[in-house]
Write a protein that holds these residues in place. Sequence first.
Motif, PDB file in Angstrom:
ATOM      1  N   ASN A  37       5.337   6.774   6.052  1.00 18.86           N
ATOM      2  CA  ASN A  37       4.899   6.198   4.790  1.00 18.86           C
ATOM      3  C   ASN A  37       4.193   4.867   4.881  1.00 18.86           C
ATOM      4  OD1 ASN A  37       5.512   7.886   2.675  1.00 18.86           O
ATOM      5  ND2 ASN A  37       7.699   7.486   2.902  1.00 18.86           N
ATOM      6  N   ASP A  47      11.676   5.438   8.637  1.00 19.78           N
ATOM      7  CA  ASP A  47      11.813   6.656   7.842  1.00 19.78           C
ATOM      8  C   ASP A  47      11.180   7.792   8.618  1.00 19.78           C
ATOM      9  OD1 ASP A  47      11.876   8.708   6.083  1.00 19.78           O
ATOM     10  OD2 ASP A  47      11.115   7.571   4.383  1.00 19.78           O
ATOM     11  N   ASP A  89      12.001  -0.392   7.036  1.00 18.44           N
ATOM     12  CA  ASP A  89      11.938   0.524   5.893  1.00 18.44           C
ATOM     13  C   ASP A  89      12.686   1.792   6.277  1.00 18.44           C
ATOM     14  OD1 ASP A  89      11.258   1.942   3.598  1.00 18.44           O
ATOM     15  OD2 ASP A  89       9.325   2.576   4.411  1.00 18.44           O
ATOM     16  N   THR A 128       9.558   1.758   0.261  1.00 17.09           N
ATOM     17  CA  THR A 128       8.396   1.560   1.138  1.00 17.09           C
ATOM     18  C   THR A 128       7.415   0.560   0.526  1.00 17.09           C
ATOM     19  OG1 THR A 128       8.698   3.769   2.024  1.00 17.09           O
ATOM     20  CG2 THR A 128       6.560   2.764   2.399  1.00 17.09           C
TER      21      THR A 128
HETATM   22 MG   LIG Z   1       9.822   5.410   1.584  1.00 19.15          MG
END
Ligand SMILES: [Mg+2]
Length: 298
Positions: free
Chosen positions: A73, A68, A148, A45
Amino acid sequence: MQDQAERLRELMGKIGASVPEAPQGALSRCRLIAITSGKGGVGKTNLSVNFALAFAKLGKRVLLFDADMGLANVDVMMGIVPQYTLLNVLRGQKTLSEIVVEGPGGIRLVASGSGGVQELADLSEGQRSRFLEAIRELQVDTDVILVDTGAGLHRNVMAFVLAAQEVVVVTTPEPTALMDAYGMIKILYREKKDPIVRVIVNMAFHQAEADLAGKKLSLLAKKFLGLEVDYLGFIPRDPAMIRAVKEQNPVLLSAPMSPAGMSLNRLATMLLEERSKHTENSLTDFFNKVTHFFGGKS
Ligand SMILES: [Mg+2]
Ligand SMILES: Nc1ncnc2c1ncn2[C@@H]1O[C@H](COP(=O)(O)OP(=O)(O)OP(=O)(O)O)[C@@H](O)[C@H]1O
């Protein structure tokens, strides 16, 4: 190393995952890069957020897509509190362009919502085509989409990783992280046609340690899979990164001249320069693959 790859293989078999390859002659010049890892907590991240900022500074129009589903995040690391997430899009409450939020440096962000990607599988035909249409529109104004992903073997992760044109595998120099990274690379080799795989070693104490790890991984991939894995470079273990996370202000904004900041800028430039024949596929195709993976009809 064998074991993890075998486990993932088995998992993929169970969920009937077969990911179709992109049709040739596709349309977009938008690059799609998935940031992933075998082991969790290795810095995906942080890399995604900072690469997005670095690409934007280099003049690219960047969309950062948080895939994610565990924790939101990306927005936390940027100190952003998005009102809506991908989940609202999948539930038909918002359009994709309505949930895109502006981040620092002019980057745009699609925030995830817990459980969001699983819901891709449940979309009706109509919902799905509206979703894809919205993505097509986003793609028009975008040079690079960075995804991500979560870590490891979960199907949410693999759906995005297998669908992306380019994959950056993040690892640390620790043997456990390396083993898991190799497991991920092995799956990419088996499940993707001509995968473009790059490795970045994060949190290294010094260059020699990182280079040893990165080269070991490339060698293993070459020797046992016949796969070219490009070891792109490393990011040092740096307290500035830890501070940046705590302060919710990415290191490229809070400490760009720190050792980690300088490495991130250098690697971002390298990544941007590494174009290939595979980078011309359309984003829509990417989402077709993701939804196909979850059992939707393309
Ligand atoms: Mg992460
Ligand atoms: N280069 C670095 N130097 C020092 N600490 C780092 C570095 N990179 C990451 N970290 C630390 O590692 C932690 C985990 O990083 P990050 O959340 O980016 O990992 P991740 O791979 O996204 O994790 P997850 O698998 O849970 O999604 C950060 O909170 C930060 O404290």
